[in-house]
Design a protein around this motif. Sequence first.
Motif, mmCIF file in Angstrom:
data_model
loop_
_atom_site.group_PDB
_atom_site.id
_atom_site.type_symbol
_atom_site.label_atom_id
_atom_site.label_comp_id
_atom_site.label_asym_id
_atom_site.label_seq_id
_atom_site.Cartn_x
_atom_site.Cartn_y
_atom_site.Cartn_z
ATOM 1 N N LEU A 33 0.853 -1.187 0.000
ATOM 2 C CA LEU A 33 0.000 0.000 0.000
ATOM 3 C C LEU A 33 0.890 1.238 0.000
ATOM 4 C CD1 LEU A 33 -2.831 -0.867 2.537
ATOM 5 C CD2 LEU A 33 -3.213 0.091 0.279
ATOM 6 N N VAL A 34 0.679 2.157 -0.946
ATOM 7 C CA VAL A 34 1.440 3.408 -1.000
ATOM 8 C C VAL A 34 0.465 4.572 -1.112
ATOM 9 C CG1 VAL A 34 3.457 2.316 -2.050
ATOM 10 C CG2 VAL A 34 1.680 3.277 -3.523
ATOM 11 N N GLY A 35 0.986 5.786 -0.856
ATOM 12 C CA GLY A 35 0.140 6.980 -0.922
ATOM 13 C C GLY A 35 -0.194 7.541 0.441
ATOM 14 N N LEU A 36 0.773 7.527 1.364
ATOM 15 C CA LEU A 36 0.622 8.030 2.732
ATOM 16 C C LEU A 36 -0.549 7.379 3.479
ATOM 17 C CD1 LEU A 36 1.344 11.886 2.690
ATOM 18 C CD2 LEU A 36 2.728 10.062 3.643
ATOM 19 N N PRO A 37 -0.582 6.035 3.532
ATOM 20 C CA PRO A 37 -1.647 5.392 4.300
ATOM 21 C C PRO A 37 -1.350 5.417 5.793
ATOM 22 C CG PRO A 37 -0.220 3.723 3.364
ATOM 23 C CD PRO A 37 0.300 5.055 2.875
ATOM 24 N N GLY A 38 -2.372 5.684 6.616
ATOM 25 C CA GLY A 38 -2.219 5.607 8.061
ATOM 26 C C GLY A 38 -2.260 4.168 8.537
ATOM 27 N N ALA A 39 -2.162 3.964 9.847
ATOM 28 C CA ALA A 39 -2.099 2.617 10.404
ATOM 29 C C ALA A 39 -3.363 1.820 10.070
ATOM 30 C CB ALA A 39 -1.902 2.691 11.911
ATOM 31 N N ALA A 40 -4.540 2.438 10.201
ATOM 32 C CA ALA A 40 -5.785 1.726 9.908
ATOM 33 C C ALA A 40 -5.874 1.348 8.438
ATOM 34 C CB ALA A 40 -6.983 2.581 10.305
ATOM 35 N N VAL A 41 -5.311 2.175 7.556
ATOM 36 C CA VAL A 41 -5.325 1.866 6.124
ATOM 37 C C VAL A 41 -4.359 0.721 5.839
ATOM 38 C CG1 VAL A 41 -5.061 2.807 3.810
ATOM 39 C CG2 VAL A 41 -5.884 4.269 5.651
ATOM 40 N N GLN A 42 -3.203 0.715 6.475
ATOM 41 C CA GLN A 42 -2.243 -0.374 6.299
ATOM 42 C C GLN A 42 -2.856 -1.713 6.695
ATOM 43 O OE1 GLN A 42 0.664 -0.434 4.929
ATOM 44 N NE2 GLN A 42 1.645 1.572 5.103
ATOM 45 N N GLU A 43 -3.643 -1.707 7.769
ATOM 46 C CA GLU A 43 -4.253 -2.945 8.241
ATOM 47 C C GLU A 43 -5.354 -3.447 7.311
ATOM 48 O OE1 GLU A 43 -5.593 -1.716 12.035
ATOM 49 O OE2 GLU A 43 -3.613 -1.857 12.991
ATOM 50 N N SER A 44 -5.791 -2.608 6.374
ATOM 51 C CA SER A 44 -6.851 -3.034 5.462
ATOM 52 C C SER A 44 -6.415 -4.209 4.605
ATOM 53 C CB SER A 44 -7.292 -1.869 4.577
ATOM 54 O OG SER A 44 -6.276 -1.516 3.660
ATOM 55 N N ARG A 45 -5.112 -4.409 4.426
ATOM 56 C CA ARG A 45 -4.638 -5.552 3.637
ATOM 57 C C ARG A 45 -5.195 -6.864 4.183
ATOM 58 N NH1 ARG A 45 1.700 -4.220 3.774
ATOM 59 N NH2 ARG A 45 1.078 -3.906 5.949
ATOM 60 N N GLU A 46 -5.149 -7.016 5.515
ATOM 61 C CA GLU A 46 -5.615 -8.268 6.107
ATOM 62 C C GLU A 46 -7.136 -8.367 6.068
ATOM 63 O OE1 GLU A 46 -3.301 -10.381 6.595
ATOM 64 O OE2 GLU A 46 -1.849 -8.795 6.154
ATOM 65 N N ARG A 47 -7.827 -7.259 6.262
ATOM 66 C CA ARG A 47 -9.282 -7.305 6.196
ATOM 67 C C ARG A 47 -9.757 -7.628 4.788
ATOM 68 N NH1 ARG A 47 -8.488 -2.751 9.557
ATOM 69 N NH2 ARG A 47 -8.823 -1.323 7.817
#
Length: 495
Positions: A33-47
């Motif tokens: 994930l690129v484009g200044l993702p925050g922690a909650a956005v980074q965790e979206s990979r697993e969801r």
Amino acid sequence: MLAAALSATVVGVDARAVRVEVFVSGGLPSFTLVGLPGAAVQESRERVRAALKHLGAALPPSRITVNLAPADVRKEGPAFDLPIALALLAAQHKLPARALEGVLAFGELALDGTLRPVRGAINIGLLAAASGPRTVLAPPRNAPEVAAVRGLTVLAPATLADAVDHLRGRRRLTPCAAGPPAPTAPAPDLADVRGQAAARRALEVAAAGAHNLLLTGPPGAGKTMLARRLPGLLPELGETDAIEVTRIHSSAGLLTGHGLVRRPPFRSPHHSSSQAGVIGGGSPARPGEASLAHHGVLFLDELPEFGRRTLEALRQPLEEGRITVSRATGSVVFPARFLLVAARNPCPCGYDGDSFEPCVCSSGDRQRYRQRVSGPLLDRFDLRLRLPRLTPDEVLARAPGEGTPAVAARVAGARRRMLQRQGRANAALGSGELREAARLAGPGRRLAADLIARLRLTGRGYERVLRVARTLADLASEPDVTETHLAEAAAYRDG
């Protein structure tokens, strides 16, 4: 294999468009994930990974890159789960790429693909209405507030599978209707207040003209009781104001499953609240109590007990109607045009000047207590009133005072006259508008000059007296401000 979906992120109370780009290529399996993702956005990979597997469309053993554009805007929250999953399916040709055109999607995915609500849904809807996409895919609990925005087709899939079936044309979703107004607790009745005729009158004037009110009096005089009855006197919010209030509450996560906030909000933070809690801030920046009270009432009980920096920070929104929170990464502006009501004791023990209970404070204690609230902040209160302790006859009175409905009707009439004349409440008038709306004849000008000298009014102080006098004239359905209105307005500078 490249695909894209439209989404949005909420910065402060404003939504910004985000294009979710997904590229699936050969190489070692990865999910970036690129484009200044925050922690909650980074965790979206697993969801997203778990939701797609539950759907029967597991991720391929490929190199997956997800770009959230524009890359210089920080992305926060789980709202990108749904658009990432849809773009991934389109990139694998499991979903027609054209089906995502003109559709804005947002929502958090549970591991089984269920859609969960997120903050700032109506803000995203306003962006969609203004920027082009007329179809919005939203979680079911967010859909009613998004549907309150006119001109949108709002679809509320319960799961990722429902969204995919709709986009494939297998099972079309029915557009969602706007939800009922957000519920508010019924305001207590003004008839419960015994005595305090001057304070009841000041409360009516404050509600009619949106004037800031300071109540000073001993414990038990009824300061808090009066303040909590003020919201019931205020008229319902119009369409524009209701949308402004709703988007603030939505971005703070206080609104799910309902439509617009129609009643003026009432916020009463504790005096131990932090500056960020009252003014707004944090990381990411969130609206504080002052913004949550936009177009409503902010009640500060025990005013001198609040932190000095917190109180001084209120001076900007009291004048400008907004709060600017500046950080190294940028500035966020929160709307904050509220009616400030504050209550305080006259001294630390609370009985200075009381005829029933002797004061035990030294002169130094009283002076230090009063200095906790600065002169410039006091000058921003249009109405300052000292409340006496109730007499035994008033405490035992059986006949109730005038009730909220009767007073609210007078307030609504005065507010209508203000809106017809100048389009806003009297407290929001600028200097030029005020002099046009409250022209004084000869006797009135002489009394005004006498009041300025006798009360040592600053230019701002005099304008506040004149605004209150204009409101008193509106309550009396009189076109002009007279000496009677000026004299009564000046009497509210006693606290």
